[in-house]
Design a protein around this motif. Sequence first.
Motif, PDB file in Angstrom:
ATOM      1  N   MET A   1      43.082  39.598  23.979  1.00 20.84           N
ATOM      2  CA  MET A   1      42.082  39.194  24.540  1.00 20.84           C
ATOM      3  C   MET A   1      41.243  39.107  25.470  1.00 20.84           C
ATOM      4  O   MET A   1      42.178  39.404  26.594  1.00 20.84           O
ATOM      5  N   PRO A   2      40.279  39.191  25.462  1.00 17.90           N
ATOM      6  CA  PRO A   2      39.319  39.915  26.239  1.00 17.90           C
ATOM      7  C   PRO A   2      39.249  39.199  27.539  1.00 17.90           C
ATOM      8  O   PRO A   2      39.393  37.825  27.408  1.00 17.90           O
ATOM      9  N   VAL A   3      39.389  39.769  28.732  1.00 23.66           N
ATOM     10  CA  VAL A   3      39.292  38.803  30.221  1.00 23.66           C
ATOM     11  C   VAL A   3      38.186  39.183  31.116  1.00 23.66           C
ATOM     12  O   VAL A   3      38.295  40.443  30.747  1.00 23.66           O
ATOM     13  N   PHE A   4      37.945  38.698  32.161  1.00 25.05           N
ATOM     14  CA  PHE A   4      37.174  39.274  33.670  1.00 25.05           C
ATOM     15  C   PHE A   4      37.682  39.495  33.936  1.00 25.05           C
ATOM     16  O   PHE A   4      39.074  39.329  34.613  1.00 25.05           O
ATOM     17  N   ILE A   5      38.110  40.749  34.117  1.00 28.39           N
ATOM     18  CA  ILE A   5      38.948  41.818  34.880  1.00 28.39           C
ATOM     19  C   ILE A   5      37.958  41.903  36.270  1.00 28.39           C
ATOM     20  O   ILE A   5      37.103  41.620  36.968  1.00 28.39           O
ATOM     21  N   THR A   6      39.397  41.743  37.079  1.00 30.11           N
ATOM     22  CA  THR A   6      38.912  41.201  38.184  1.00 30.11           C
ATOM     23  C   THR A   6      40.173  42.160  39.578  1.00 30.11           C
ATOM     24  O   THR A   6      40.518  42.569  39.023  1.00 30.11           O
ATOM     25  N   ASP A   7      40.114  42.582  40.565  1.00 27.65           N
ATOM     26  CA  ASP A   7      41.007  42.717  41.322  1.00 27.65           C
ATOM     27  C   ASP A   7      42.123  42.188  41.366  1.00 27.65           C
ATOM     28  O   ASP A   7      43.456  42.906  41.976  1.00 27.65           O
ATOM     29  N   LYS A   8      42.472  41.491  41.180  1.00 31.67           N
ATOM     30  CA  LYS A   8      43.205  40.294  40.847  1.00 31.67           C
ATOM     31  C   LYS A   8      44.293  41.412  39.756  1.00 31.67           C
ATOM     32  O   LYS A   8      45.090  41.310  39.779  1.00 31.67           O
ATOM     33  N   HIS A   9      43.400  41.755  38.988  1.00 35.00           N
ATOM     34  CA  HIS A   9      44.356  42.429  37.357  1.00 35.00           C
ATOM     35  C   HIS A   9      44.963  44.280  38.224  1.00 35.00           C
ATOM     36  O   HIS A   9      45.762  44.730  37.220  1.00 35.00           O
ATOM     37  N   LEU A  10      44.428  44.879  39.513  1.00 31.74           N
ATOM     38  CA  LEU A  10      44.953  45.986  40.141  1.00 31.74           C
ATOM     39  C   LEU A  10      46.378  45.477  40.296  1.00 31.74           C
ATOM     40  O   LEU A  10      46.525  45.528  41.841  1.00 31.74           O
ATOM     41  N   LYS A  11      47.590  44.951  39.613  1.00 34.06           N
ATOM     42  CA  LYS A  11      49.228  45.087  40.079  1.00 34.06           C
ATOM     43  C   LYS A  11      49.689  45.967  39.412  1.00 34.06           C
ATOM     44  O   LYS A  11      49.332  46.299  37.947  1.00 34.06           O
ATOM     45  N   ALA A  12      50.626  46.732  39.593  1.00 36.72           N
ATOM     46  CA  ALA A  12      51.926  47.316  38.598  1.00 36.72           C
ATOM     47  C   ALA A  12      52.691  46.691  37.428  1.00 36.72           C
ATOM     48  O   ALA A  12      52.888  45.073  37.888  1.00 36.72           O
ATOM     49  N   GLU A  13      52.167  46.798  36.806  1.00 34.25           N
ATOM     50  CA  GLU A  13      53.002  45.865  35.117  1.00 34.25           C
ATOM     51  C   GLU A  13      54.007  47.125  34.590  1.00 34.25           C
ATOM     52  O   GLU A  13      54.357  47.511  34.821  1.00 34.25           O
ATOM     53  N   ALA A  14      54.751  46.125  34.328  1.00 37.88           N
ATOM     54  CA  ALA A  14      56.238  46.248  33.445  1.00 37.88           C
ATOM     55  C   ALA A  14      56.156  47.711  32.492  1.00 37.88           C
ATOM     56  O   ALA A  14      56.606  48.520  32.113  1.00 37.88           O
ATOM     57  N   SER A  15      55.061  47.238  31.962  1.00 38.76           N
ATOM     58  CA  SER A  15      54.523  48.628  31.292  1.00 38.76           C
ATOM     59  C   SER A  15      52.652  49.098  30.796  1.00 38.76           C
ATOM     60  O   SER A  15      52.361  48.108  31.705  1.00 38.76           O
ATOM     61  N   THR A  16      52.796  50.016  30.170  1.00 39.75           N
ATOM     62  CA  THR A  16      50.527  49.972  30.314  1.00 39.75           C
ATOM     63  C   THR A  16      50.494  49.389  29.647  1.00 39.75           C
ATOM     64  O   THR A  16      50.098  48.424  28.919  1.00 39.75           O
ATOM     65  N   LYS A  17      49.419  48.527  30.363  1.00 40.95           N
ATOM     66  CA  LYS A  17      48.040  47.846  29.986  1.00 40.95           C
ATOM     67  C   LYS A  17      47.032  47.429  30.063  1.00 40.95           C
ATOM     68  O   LYS A  17      45.869  48.673  30.488  1.00 40.95           O
ATOM     69  N   THR A  18      46.395  47.244  28.598  1.00 37.79           N
ATOM     70  CA  THR A  18      44.577  47.840  28.858  1.00 37.79           C
ATOM     71  C   THR A  18      44.292  46.127  28.722  1.00 37.79           C
ATOM     72  O   THR A  18      44.273  45.377  27.982  1.00 37.79           O
ATOM     73  N   TYR A  19      43.300  45.932  29.799  1.00 35.65           N
ATOM     74  CA  TYR A  19      41.912  44.829  29.588  1.00 35.65           C
ATOM     75  C   TYR A  19      40.998  44.881  29.673  1.00 35.65           C
ATOM     76  O   TYR A  19      40.620  45.734  30.032  1.00 35.65           O
ATOM     77  N   SER A  20      40.145  44.148  28.640  1.00 38.98           N
ATOM     78  CA  SER A  20      38.950  44.496  28.050  1.00 38.98           C
ATOM     79  C   SER A  20      37.996  43.414  28.880  1.00 38.98           C
ATOM     80  O   SER A  20      38.461  41.816  28.767  1.00 38.98           O
ATOM     81  N   ASP A  21      36.943  43.759  28.947  1.00 38.97           N
ATOM     82  CA  ASP A  21      36.176  42.331  30.403  1.00 38.97           C
ATOM     83  C   ASP A  21      34.987  41.458  29.131  1.00 38.97           C
ATOM     84  O   ASP A  21      35.203  42.346  27.636  1.00 38.97           O
ATOM     85  N   GLY A  22      35.483  40.522  29.560  1.00 38.44           N
ATOM     86  CA  GLY A  22      35.040  39.160  28.764  1.00 38.44           C
ATOM     87  C   GLY A  22      34.025  38.207  29.330  1.00 38.44           C
ATOM     88  O   GLY A  22      34.269  38.463  31.073  1.00 38.44           O
ATOM     89  N   GLY A  23      34.120  37.336  29.388  1.00 38.45           N
ATOM     90  CA  GLY A  23      33.483  35.730  29.450  1.00 38.45           C
ATOM     91  C   GLY A  23      31.894  36.295  29.868  1.00 38.45           C
ATOM     92  O   GLY A  23      31.560  37.324  29.557  1.00 38.45           O
ATOM     93  N   PRO A  24      31.140  35.071  30.389  1.00 38.68           N
ATOM     94  CA  PRO A  24      29.451  34.673  30.383  1.00 38.68           C
ATOM     95  C   PRO A  24      29.681  36.583  31.279  1.00 38.68           C
ATOM     96  O   PRO A  24      28.256  36.663  30.693  1.00 38.68           O
ATOM     97  N   LYS A  25      30.104  36.389  32.159  1.00 42.90           N
ATOM     98  CA  LYS A  25      29.401  37.718  33.047  1.00 42.90           C
ATOM     99  C   LYS A  25      30.228  39.078  33.112  1.00 42.90           C
ATOM    100  O   LYS A  25      29.943  39.572  33.927  1.00 42.90           O
ATOM    101  N   GLY A  26      31.215  38.646  32.056  1.00 42.62           N
ATOM    102  CA  GLY A  26      31.995  40.201  31.703  1.00 42.62           C
ATOM    103  C   GLY A  26      30.829  41.604  31.337  1.00 42.62           C
ATOM    104  O   GLY A  26      29.750  41.129  30.158  1.00 42.62           O
ATOM    105  N   GLN A  27      31.500  42.453  30.849  1.00 45.97           N
ATOM    106  CA  GLN A  27      30.368  43.863  30.215  1.00 45.97           C
ATOM    107  C   GLN A  27      30.615  44.302  29.506  1.00 45.97           C
ATOM    108  O   GLN A  27      31.956  45.085  29.784  1.00 45.97           O
TER     109      GLN A  27
END
Length: 456
Positions: A1-27
Amino acid sequence: MPVFITDKHLKAEASTKTYSDGGPKGQKGFVLRATPKGAFTFYYQYLNKKTGKRDWEKIGDNLEWSTARARAEAGRLAGLVSLDKDIREVRAQQCTEQRAMGTSFRRVHDDYIAYCSELVDRKWGRVPRKETWANIQSALKRPLEWWGDKVVSEITPMDVKKLYDSVVAEGYPAQANNMRGQIGTLFNWAMHEERQYVAKNPVVKQLEDDKVLEKADIEDGRVMDIEELRRFWFGLDDPDCPGSRLSKLALKLSLVTLLRTGECVKIERELVGPSHVTIPLKHVKSRKAKKARPVVQPLNSLARDILGEVFSIGKADRDYAFPGARTRRAKPMSQQSLGQLMSRTTEHANGYMGICEYLCLEDVTPHDLRRTGATILSELGYTDAEIGRVMTHKTADDDAAPVTRERYIVSKRVLTMKPVIDRRVDMLNHLDMVLREELGLPVAQALAVPLKRLAA
């Protein structure tokens, strides 16, 4: 599910994760990929009309691109796609143009060294802006060899780490740390608004696991015990001991005066008095302090004996007590030469034996002579403030700063027997001397031995 990517997503995950930009201000097409190792990479995902497949164009990682800047770049790439442009060809062409117009690391390096070596007016004379500019240039020698023609803005934290690791792998962690610090200072200088060679410093804070421990990080200081001290003192008198007689006398003088070896070698003939020696402000370590002034150090009998022998060697009318060798005779002996004289071994490239190897002393440095002297004074009962005064630890406001106990006073016994010192004896002796001098009284006489009482 698309999310508006911010610096809070810059954290190590247990496995590789891919975030797609979304929201009204997303690209649309802006993507962040995070890995368990803490690597964060920005991409632009789009439909390639030529192949009919979805392609990924790497924008960059978070060390060079902020989230907002990467999103803006994704928007620019989306505009190129809408115009049926091949974004890979466009970006490659832009990179070529930027490289052609970019400033090389060599150019920045040369400008920085010129800035450091430029003569400026100080209260102690006209000197280079950074008086250690030759050492800075030496520390940047390998970076210049590696990156000379590389565009300075393209140097990444990974480039710095590879260079750092190459020096550590050769067994020189201290040099690696110094080189890394000098690179960081150069880039900070290059980022200044008056220059703007680069927008970001590739020297980032090291992770604890990546840091290389030096001996200084493990051992706070080396102090010789009394047996080692005897071996050192009398061993320097051995004609077969490595080094010139003047070099060995400079080391002895540092021990008995607690002056730094860098101050000892710069003693000027005209500034040596019968009871003290003056170190000019231009040679004093604390000369940049607001109330810095020349150091006037008393000379005890050992120091007077040493200086007497010093001026009996060579030309007595020379400018410096310890002149340099060969082409440097008009200049003082270098402090670095004393350190090399003590530390070199027959296993080094030049194969010359050093003082420590000859005297079977383990890792004694010229500065350890000050530590040994400070520890002896501590065992004699003197306070940290008194020791700090003798060691010329100056501050901006006080006459002298207390000695840094963690650095100089090492928990190791030097003297075989601790003398009992009563400060009242020194004080009353001083009072006695002043009263006799001011009142014109005769010199003190030894107290007569009282007669034994006759037996009744």
